[in-house]
Design an enzyme around this catalytic site. Structure first.
Site, short mmCIF file in Angstrom:
data_model
loop_
_atom_site.label_atom_id
_atom_site.label_comp_id
_atom_site.label_asym_id
_atom_site.label_seq_id
_atom_site.Cartn_x
_atom_site.Cartn_y
_atom_site.Cartn_z
N ASP A 270 -3.67 -1.42 9.68
CA ASP A 270 -3.66 -1.36 8.21
C ASP A 270 -4.28 -2.60 7.57
O ASP A 270 -4.50 -2.61 6.36
CB ASP A 270 -2.23 -1.20 7.69
N LYS B 99 0.85 -1.20 0.00
CA LYS B 99 0.00 0.00 0.00
C LYS B 99 0.88 1.24 0.00
O LYS B 99 2.00 1.25 0.51
CB LYS B 99 -0.95 0.00 1.21
#
Length: 288
Positions: A138, A11
């Site tokens: 996350d 990410k």
């Protein structure tokens, strides 16, 4: 018994803002996150008893040490209400560790998706994200993928349109940045240059790559210690090599630059790789 193999995309934080400390000890975040084609691979087998984790190259973690992957597996089977079978997980690592790219969270998310396919195919995605959030802030985003506004600790997700077609060069210098240390430096700071998160969202909605690039911003860059000056040198180098803009991802120290042209991005990646071995050419990746 082989249960499958899944990609675990890294990410990037297109925008990262820290709004302040929370009563639970975390920080209130407001981030625009996007998955990219740079990825690990996670394989799952049902065999033997207990839980084992092996990384490519034959390294096995010491027995008795609970990894994020094991914690996630235990939470998953507790949620589905059945004992955990013997599981063997193998990681093929490509995402640099301790880089701000979410490699560990991505691996956990890929494992959760594999277990969902094998043991609970009817489980709604929000429930899988909730289970992931028990392991790391996350992980819910990494379960979902694509582009999202992430709020709360990072687990409150709102889908956004993806980046327009572009190329991304990701470069990690040869040191790590302890995330807790950066969060400790954040408290009491009045950030000088907060992200225009609303503007970033509107730019994605309009499919305007130039407007997205102009709004790349990460407040962690303001609290980096002097020993991390290489982050800013990489940013400057990416701009010289043709990036529309560049920023640090997460708590760093990985830096990424957005490029319109594949050829320009590939040349920039080759130039950076001469000094930084962990340099990668990537594209935006969609929902998982």
């Amino acid at each position: 018994m082989e249960l499958g193999r899944r990609a675990a995309p890294a990410k990037l934080n297109l925008a990262l803002d820290i709004l302040g400390p929370r009563p639970d000890g975390y920080h209130e975040m407001r981030m625009v996150m996007h998955t990219v084609s740079l990825c690990d691979w996670v394989s799952l087998q049902e065999e033997g008893e207990g839980f084992s984790l092996e990384t490519e190259g034959g390294f096995c973690l010491p027995p008795g040490k609970k990894t994020m992957e094991q914690q996630a597996a235990e939470s998953f089977f507790q949620a589905v209400g059945r004992p955990m079978p013997g599981l063997a997980v193998r990681l093929e690592k490509r995402i640099p560790a301790y880089a701000g790219l979410g490699g560990g969270s991505a691996d956990v998310a890929a494992l959760l998706r594999l277990m969902r396919e094998a043991y609970a195919p009817g489980m709604p995605l929000p429930e899988l994200e909730r289970i992931g959030g028990l392991t790391g802030s996350d992980v819910p985003f990494c379960v979902r993928g694509g582009a999202c506004l992430a709020e709360g600790r990072g687990e409150v997700l709102t889908d956004l349109p993806p980046l327009p077609p572009c190329w991304i060069v990701v470069c990690k210098p040869d040191f790590g940045v302890p995330t807790p240390e950066l969060f400790a430096r954040v408290d009491g700071i009045g950030f000088r240059d907060r992200p225009d998160t609303g503007g970033m969202i509107r730019a994605l909605e309009a499919g305007d790559l130039a407007a997205v690039a102009s709004r790349l911003r990460n407040v962690f860059e303001e609290v980096l210690p002097p020993s991390c000056g290489e982050v800013f040198r990489i940013k400057e180098r990416l701009l010289v090599l043709g990036a529309m803009n560049a920023a640090m991802s997460g708590s760093g120290p990985a830096v990424f630059g957005i490029f319109q042209s594949r050829d320009t991005a590939a040349e920039a990646a080759e130039a950076l790789k001469a000094r930084y071995a962990q340099t990668f050419l990537a594209e935006p990746a969609g929902r998982l």
